[in-house]
Design a protein around this motif. Structure first.
Motif, mmCIF file in Angstrom:
data_model
loop_
_atom_site.group_PDB
_atom_site.id
_atom_site.type_symbol
_atom_site.label_atom_id
_atom_site.label_comp_id
_atom_site.label_asym_id
_atom_site.label_seq_id
_atom_site.Cartn_x
_atom_site.Cartn_y
_atom_site.Cartn_z
ATOM 1 N N TRP A 1 -69.547 53.521 -135.078
ATOM 2 C CA TRP A 1 -71.008 53.648 -135.125
ATOM 3 C C TRP A 1 -71.696 52.320 -134.833
ATOM 4 C CZ3 TRP A 1 -70.954 56.753 -140.356
ATOM 5 C CH2 TRP A 1 -70.499 58.050 -140.095
ATOM 6 N N THR B 1 -80.212 56.521 -134.665
ATOM 7 C CA THR B 1 -79.889 57.060 -133.343
ATOM 8 C C THR B 1 -81.021 57.915 -132.798
ATOM 9 O OG1 THR B 1 -77.530 57.073 -133.910
ATOM 10 C CG2 THR B 1 -78.226 58.422 -132.042
ATOM 11 N N ILE C 1 -73.518 60.940 -130.834
ATOM 12 C CA ILE C 1 -73.913 59.616 -130.330
ATOM 13 C C ILE C 1 -73.256 59.332 -128.982
ATOM 14 C CG2 ILE C 1 -73.893 57.146 -130.808
ATOM 15 C CD1 ILE C 1 -73.904 57.804 -133.773
ATOM 16 N N MET D 1 -74.190 52.010 -131.731
ATOM 17 C CA MET D 1 -75.613 51.772 -132.027
ATOM 18 C C MET D 1 -76.148 50.565 -131.288
ATOM 19 S SD MET D 1 -76.770 52.610 -135.916
ATOM 20 C CE MET D 1 -75.739 51.336 -136.591
#
Length: 806
Positions: free
Chosen positions: A94, A37, A378, A98
């Motif tokens: 995630w 990230t 994130i 991502m």
């Protein structure tokens, strides 16, 4: 106590993150997510700061980061499947975030790479979908699938429509080229104050059905079409609340539309299309009587027009602006980004419940210690990135063009003062396209050492483009129109501009004997040689002018003019700053290969001359002064002229008292750096033969430049003002010559930077018709338009301007 607690918490967190994963015996998935990230964010920040392709160091860095991004994302996705028999909810979140971030961080992207990158992004997205298909809580599954679908739709849309956008832009430039064949037939006169007669296309030419003139076999536009907007129509809105004479007295908003129209005309240079209007008098009038007509001679309008114009070209080749705005304002794309922001923000709500639902054994097995916190980071980064991209597109010059054209097509909106105020407020926030009036510098005499050369190449020094330099450049530019002795036309303009290669006679034409003496310095093989020889000569003249050349240690100096304004003799500064700054700027152009010669020639010649200079000064020591360089080169030049004479070269009076020659000099350089004491080189020392071989080096570039400098100083020994005035004329004329002769493709490559002065001049020369038309002589018809060779070649005409071909 609080600081100690925070430090312990950070240390403990990092220690847990770097522990091995129990399933794979590798670093935990959590650590890989964090590192991936952060690297994606770095990639976004580089793109968001502007195009990076002109800087080799940044280009290599981005290529490495991009390669690492793909590998790290794929490795992390694979590690997620390897680390547990059943993929947990954190991994699903995630994975989706991502791959969404991986695609959306790439803002700047040249057309040539549009096919490969979306396919790789789509492969990552499919892998994330494989993790997402595992059953999870409905509260989390629905938004994750929505985010995944939105991201996949953006990838596919870009893949399908990117080439379509390129094709449409290509068709538009051919349409503009065909239109400019007969544009002058729409009016008999042209006025640069009211812009009457300038029916240059701004907007709407691709939004109407064109008719084919069978007699001329030309596509004709309907000039009365309500959606067709021209420069003449924009300047004709005298009573407009936004563009009227009282609302826009300085023409700042109207000039944005003028820049957009000129951008469309300049775009033809990259397609080797003919410039039909180059021979028309009104083309010259637009530049010489319109754009160059500044009230205070600061030429602010010139760089305002060309700066915005070049920013459109930069967006065309180095970002997605042209793709998004090709069909109008990109409402669908921006709305999709807003929806993505809302859904991504919603994901933060069910995330805090994941930790309670997952078995602690699974968390320990996968080493998930701060899953919710990392997810929040994130999510925040994605939201910030999407908002930043929305702002970048909304507050762009493309938006300003669309809003102004909408105001013209729907004038009723301009009657509401609130609408006009809102538009003006938004226009005030749009700053992109404003040139910073900076020129880069490279000085061969102080940057020839490998370390300093590398630093000067990676981190070039910039100085402000002084008003004196601007005035000198554009006085020389105006001479291209008014110095030609040929008869005038009825409107007072020359039938043809003076030849650009007359820069030498422009500078030294009043001194015929001197021109004959210096003719050898112009009759060189290529422009690269001329730049180097005259640059070295100018640097030596600078040292001769400096009153503290003994104390200026080159180790601490940066590439910029040697003499400060306070130390310059009376009457010399205006000419000196012009000649010295442009000399250093041309040296920088050699480093970037932004000169007429081929890149291989520039590289080889410049590299050899840099080695020559380094050898000629290598024995002077690390802390050599400017006078050390001057004295060494002059002694070397004298030995080549009179090898049998033993007397030493006399020191110029401007270099100070002779008693200072043998002193140990220590102190502080003008740049602020300290230097140690260092004895100056004795001119009678045999070590002065820097190469130690005793060979005649008269034919080397460094010695040719020294010889030229000596000739200039000898001739102008009692006339400093005359010396620098003639050098200033030479460098301004030579820079215009370089701008005109440098190929369009080279200018295009450097559009990715912050804007080069030489590219601004090239654009202005093109619009003035001084570059001439393309060498493509056939008439363009709809059949030929489809078969035109679109290779980016030089737009010069060797039959009209022989010196364009070296």
């Amino acid at each position: 106590m609080f600081v100690v607690t925070v430090a312990k918490a950070i240390f403990f967190t990092m220690k847990r993150l770097f522990q091995l994963d129990n399933a794979s015996n590798l670093a935990s998935v959590e650590l890989w997510v964090v590192m991936t990230t952060l690297l994606l964010v770095v990639r976004f920040l580089i793109d968001f700061s502007g195009p990076w392709y002109s800087n080799r160091f940044t280009f290599a860095t981005v290529q490495i980061i991009e390669l690492l991004n793909y590998n790290m994302v794929h490795y992390t996705l694979g590690l997620m499947q390897l680390s547990s028999a059943r993929v947990n909810d954190y991994f699903q979140v995630w994975a989706v975030l991502m791959v969404t971030l991986q695609y959306s961080v790439k803002i700047g992207r040249p057309y040539g790479r549009s096919k490969r990158i979306p396919l790789l992004d789509l492969m990552s997205s499919v892998w994330a979908a494989n993790l997402l298909r595992v059953q999870t809580v409905l509260l989390l599954q629905i938004p994750l699938w929505f985010v995944w679908s939105a991201n996949a739709a953006r990838i596919i849309t870009y893949f399908l429509f990117s080439d379509m956008s390129v094709t449409r832009n290509d068709e538009n430039v051919r349409l503009v080229c065909d239109y400019m064949r007969y544009e002058h037939t729409h009016s008999d006169t042209a006025n640069t104050d009211s812009m009457s007669g300038y029916k240059y296309l701004v907007f709407g030419e691709d939004r109407q059905e064109m008719k084919l003139d069978l007699a001329k076999f030309t596509l004709m536009l309907d000039m009365e079409h309500p959606k067709l907007i021209t420069v003449e129509k924009i300047w004709g809105l005298h009573d407009s609340g936004l563009l009227g004479r009282t609302a826009d007295p300085d023409d700042q908003l109207k000039d944005v539309c003028l820049s957009f129209a000129l951008y469309k005309l300049l775009h033809r240079r990259f397609y080797d299309l003919p410039i039909h209007e180059a021979q028309q008098d009104k083309t010259k009038k637009l530049v010489f009587e319109g754009i160059l007509k500044d009230k205070d001679d600061d030429y602010e309008r010139v760089f305002r027009v060309t700066g915005v114009e070049l920013s459109f070209l930069q967006d065309l080749y180095h970002s997605k602006h042209a793709q998004l705005f090709v069909r109008g304002f990109p409402f669908p794309s921006l709305c999709l980004s807003l929806v993505l922001v809302a859904v991504t923000g919603y994901i933060a709500y069910p995330v805090h419940q994941i930790h309670n639902r997952i078995d602690s054994a699974v968390l320990n097995r996968n080493r998930i210690t701060h899953g919710a916190f990392i997810t929040y980071i994130i999510v925040g980064l994605i939201i910030a990135k999407e908002i930043a991209e929305i702002i970048m597109y909304v507050f762009s010059q493309w938006t300003k063009i669309h809003m102004i054209c909408m105001h013209i097509k729907h004038p009723k909106f301009g009657q509401f003062w609130l609408v006009v105020k809102a538009m003006r407020c938004m226009f005030w926030l749009i700053r992109k396209g404003k040139w910073k009036h900076q020129i880069r510098q490279y000085n061969l005499l102080i940057s020839s050492r490998p370390r300093k050369h590398i630093m000067a190449n990676l981190f070039p020094r910039s100085i402000k483009l002084e008003s004196q330099v601007k005035n000198a450049i554009f006085e020389s530019f105006k001479g291209l129109n008014f110095l030609d002795p040929r008869p005038k036309t009825n409107n007072g303009l020359d039938q043809n501009p003076v030849r650009l290669e007359a820069y030498f006679s422009y500078a030294f034409g009043s001194k015929g004997d001197l021109m004959q003496q210096l003719e050898w310095a112009i009759d060189l093989e290529a422009d690269t040689h001329r730049i180097l020889v005259w640059h070295i000569a100018t640097c030596l003249c600078e040292i001769n002018l400096s009153d503290n050349a003994y104390g200026r240690k080159t180790f601490w100096m940066k590439p910029r003019p040697f003499v400060n304004r306070s130390r310059a003799p009376e009457g010399v500064w205006d000419h000196y700053i012009t000649a010295s700054s442009l000399s250093n700027y041309c040296g920088y152009l050699l480093v970037k290969e932004l000169v007429p010669d081929t890149g291989l020639v520039v590289q080889k010649v410049f590299h050899e001359v840099r080695l020559e200079t380094n050898r000629a000064t290598s024995k002077l020591g690390m802390f050599m002064s400017l006078f050390d360089i001057y004295d060494s080169l002059m002694v070397k030049a004298k030995k080549n002229e009179k090898p049998k004479e033993e007397e030493s070269l006399q020191v110029p009076q401007t270099l100070g008292d002779d008693s200072l020659i043998t002193e140990q000099v220590a102190g502080q350089d003008d740049e602020g750096g300290d230097y140690p004491a260092d004895a100056l080189v004795n001119e009678e020392d045999p070590e002065n033969d820097v190469d130690g071989d005793g060979e005649d080096e008269e034919d080397t570039i460094i010695m040719m430049g020294t010889r030229l400098g000596k000739q200039l100083m000898d001739r102008y020994e009692a006339d400093r003002i005359g010396l620098w005035a003639d050098l200033a004329k030479f460098w301004t004329g030579f820079l215009l010559h370089l701008a005109a002769n440098t190929g369009a493709m080279k200018h295009r490559m450097h559009l990715a930077g912050n804007g080069e002065l030489i590219t601004h001049l090239w654009a202005l020369l093109s619009h003035a018709g001084i570059l001439g038309g393309s060498h493509v002589e056939h008439l363009l018809d709809p059949v030929n338009l489809a078969n035109i060779n679109t290779a980016n070649r030089d737009m010069t005409d060797p039959t009209r301007y022989p010196t364009f071909v070296n």
